[in-house]
Design an enzyme around this catalytic site. Sequence first.
Site, short mmCIF file in Angstrom:
data_model
loop_
_atom_site.label_atom_id
_atom_site.label_comp_id
_atom_site.label_asym_id
_atom_site.label_seq_id
_atom_site.Cartn_x
_atom_site.Cartn_y
_atom_site.Cartn_z
N HIS A 1 0.83 -1.21 0.00
CA HIS A 1 0.00 0.00 0.00
C HIS A 1 0.86 1.26 0.00
O HIS A 1 0.68 2.15 -0.84
CB HIS A 1 -0.91 -0.01 1.23
CG HIS A 1 -1.81 1.18 1.33
ND1 HIS A 1 -3.10 1.20 0.83
CD2 HIS A 1 -1.61 2.42 1.87
CE1 HIS A 1 -3.65 2.37 1.06
NE2 HIS A 1 -2.76 3.13 1.69
N GLU A 2 1.81 1.31 0.92
CA GLU A 2 2.64 2.51 1.04
C GLU A 2 3.58 2.67 -0.16
O GLU A 2 3.92 3.79 -0.54
CB GLU A 2 3.46 2.46 2.34
CG GLU A 2 2.62 2.48 3.61
CD GLU A 2 1.76 3.74 3.72
OE1 GLU A 2 2.12 4.77 3.13
OE2 GLU A 2 0.71 3.68 4.39
N HIS B 1 1.95 4.87 -2.77
CA HIS B 1 2.11 6.30 -2.50
C HIS B 1 3.54 6.75 -2.82
O HIS B 1 3.76 7.80 -3.43
CB HIS B 1 1.80 6.60 -1.03
CG HIS B 1 0.38 6.36 -0.64
ND1 HIS B 1 -0.69 6.86 -1.35
CD2 HIS B 1 -0.15 5.68 0.41
CE1 HIS B 1 -1.82 6.51 -0.76
NE2 HIS B 1 -1.51 5.79 0.31
#
Length: 413
Positions: A18-19, A22
């Site tokens: 997920h990170e 980003h």
Amino acid sequence: MTTILAFIVVFVILVLVHEFGHYWFAKRSGILVREFSIGMGPKLVAWRKHNTTYTLRLLPLGGYVRMAGWQDEEDDIKPGTQLTLTLNDAGVVTRINTSNKVTLSGGIAVQVDHLDLREALTISGYEYGNDTELKTWSVDHDATIIEADGTEVVIAPNDVQFQNAPVLKRLLVNFAGPMNNFILAIIAFIIVGFLAGVPQLNTNQIGEVQAGSPADKAGLVSGAKIRSIDNTKILSFEDLQTAVTKHKGETLKVVAQQQGATKTLSITPTKKGLIGVTTYMDKSASAAIPYGFTQSWSLATRILTVLKSLVTGHFSLNKLAGPVGIYTMTSSAAAGGLNSLVFFLAYLSLNLGIMNLIPIPVLDGGKILLNLVEIIRRKPLSRDKEGIVTMIGAGLMVLLLVAVTINDILRQF
């Protein structure tokens, strides 16, 4: 112990993927990623590359990407602060030490009078031993600052801050986390397809024959193709189920092709209409790859249906799960073996992606909503208003998490 390890591995993979979404889009958008952390709490290991500090922290339950200007403070250096500066040959500051845990060899001890690490990139203050002469030093654009806990990160000038990037790039950065979770789910389901196979209901080929079952006793072998049952042609597994169910406890004449020959067998189903065979599981790429997409879509629609019922129907905490509930489900998945655990990882990844798109300000969906509002208004909300909205969203999420966790604990008893 196995459950704890499985829980940590699953959680770390979910957060990391997920990170990383980003992180990757921020890098491509010219936004400075000051820190990429796996885990929370005290720092264990840190290294810096291409202006990003990568840290491994003590608690393996989470992680974060720290972007310049994204809920970032002015490094909390106030007038009167004592710090140490390292200068290059041109007299420009390249390192700023604010930590008592780190000593800079050859550094200049300074008491800060004023600093600007965003626009002017200067530090003004008094050198140790000379409290009458105010000096000003220029700060390199890529200078680093050693924070109180000893973590060294690059400073955050305005030109590389998150909020100063074009709104469409910021929107993509916000969406990238959930997007990566969707991609992970698809890949994990594809892996399940390769490992366990994809059930094939539109074929007359069977999968496994259970030992000691009526089919096994009659001589039917795994992988056989059922041509007919009592002269009724069998084209699919559903045809097989229908024919067997109609004749519970009756002896059937089964024509099967197996081991290179066609054989006629007599099989007597149980009173429940079972003969002890499973569906054929196709482990080929042509089955596994589409399965990754179709299974992701199927589960996503079910998750959305549950979320819809929370809003339009009867709200129940039993429809949600927090860390305790996820740990319990991880235990069950780990007990089912690797296939079950990978399937559970895909399921959780889908949930994380969808939940993060809910338009609550503290979540990615809330940030995307603010990006859309900015596009419509053609100007962003003020930092103060956005901060207030985010704090309200964070408060609501904390209350919900506490309520769900308490409910998860009560359900264990």
